[in-house]
Design a protein around this motif. Structure first.
Motif, PDB file in Angstrom:
ATOM      1  N   LYS A 119       0.801  -1.323  -0.124  1.00  0.00           N
ATOM      2  CA  LYS A 119       0.035  -0.130  -0.047  1.00  0.00           C
ATOM      3  C   LYS A 119       0.799   1.160  -0.029  1.00  0.00           C
ATOM      4  O   LYS A 119       0.511   2.356  -0.720  1.00  0.00           O
ATOM      5  N   LYS A 123       1.355   4.283  -2.916  1.00  0.00           N
ATOM      6  CA  LYS A 123       0.960   5.769  -2.386  1.00  0.00           C
ATOM      7  C   LYS A 123       2.271   6.576  -2.794  1.00  0.00           C
ATOM      8  O   LYS A 123       2.019   7.786  -3.304  1.00  0.00           O
ATOM      9  N   ASN A 158      -6.705   1.849  -7.007  1.00  0.00           N
ATOM     10  CA  ASN A 158      -6.275   3.175  -7.863  1.00  0.00           C
ATOM     11  C   ASN A 158      -7.169   3.367  -9.125  1.00  0.00           C
ATOM     12  O   ASN A 158      -7.521   4.563  -9.469  1.00  0.00           O
ATOM     13  N   ASN A 163      -7.057   7.304  -9.326  1.00  0.00           N
ATOM     14  CA  ASN A 163      -5.693   7.922  -9.021  1.00  0.00           C
ATOM     15  C   ASN A 163      -4.750   7.665 -10.223  1.00  0.00           C
ATOM     16  O   ASN A 163      -5.002   6.978 -11.144  1.00  0.00           O
TER      17      ASN A 163
END
Length: 208
Positions: A119, A123, A158, A163
């Protein structure tokens, strides 16, 4: 094309486990640098005196040697413990190599810390444009499947959240007819066939 190949935690040299006549053929345009961890195989020192950071340092030294003496390596291959470090190299230094091939990596290490770090990896990095091939033989508890599942989860999240894409081309393949020791050759062959057109390892190598 230059490849760095590091093996697992074994007293045998990488040169014993993985002869390189298949890879060093000029027709294939591939050269391989293989090395043993400190204290293993033909390397000096005591493996008991090493740690995660020092082993990664070994990798960086090998990459620097290639870059200075020949050209920068583009592919990192690791088996077992080497597979663990290969995955962690991708997650911490994705710009170091274009492609990462982790053969039955010891991703159970440190209570599956690598899986738990996925994760944070997603990020921190975006659009890395890298290739990852994961494999595991007929074995349990390696942590490879769990790591792959986390890659899938984060990729989906995502996309769902719109994202920026990680742009990580990853493949996971299980080889139920292979052991921890035999899964290496077929993994490398399958991974390199995805990377290079018309690549095929000689059958005599795959039958070992």
């Amino acid at each position: 094309r230059k490849i760095i190949w590091w093996k697992g935690c074994s007293k045998q040299s990488a040169w014993t486990n993985y002869p390189v006549d298949w890879a060093t053929s000029p027709a294939k345009g591939i050269a391989v640098l293989r090395f043993d961890f400190t204290g293993l195989g033909e390397s000096e020192g005591d493996f008991a005196d090493t740690n995660f950071s020092s082993n990664v340092s070994d990798l960086l030294d090998a990459a620097e040697f290639l870059a200075e003496e020949y050209e920068a390596p583009s592919i990192l291959i690791g088996h077992s413990l080497g597979g663990l470090f290969t995955v962690n190299a991708l997650m911490t230094q994705p710009d170091a190599f274009n492609a990462y091939i982790a053969i039955s990596g010891s991703l159970w290490w440190n209570d599956y810390a690598t899986e738990k770090g996925v994760k944070a990896f997603y990020k921190e990095y975006k659009n890395i444009n890298r290739f990852l091939y994961l494999s595991v033989g007929d074995e349990v508890g390696m942590g490879v499947s769990g790591f792959y599942n986390q890659l899938m989860v984060q990729t989906y999240e995502n996309e769902y959240a719109r994202n920026p894409s990680m742009n990580l081309d990853f493949t996971f393949k299980m080889y139920p007819d292979e052991s921890h020791g035999s899964v290496g050759w077929i993994t490398v062959n399958d991974a390199l066939r995805l990377l290079f057109d018309n690549y095929d390892m000689p059958y005599k190598m795959l039958s070992k």
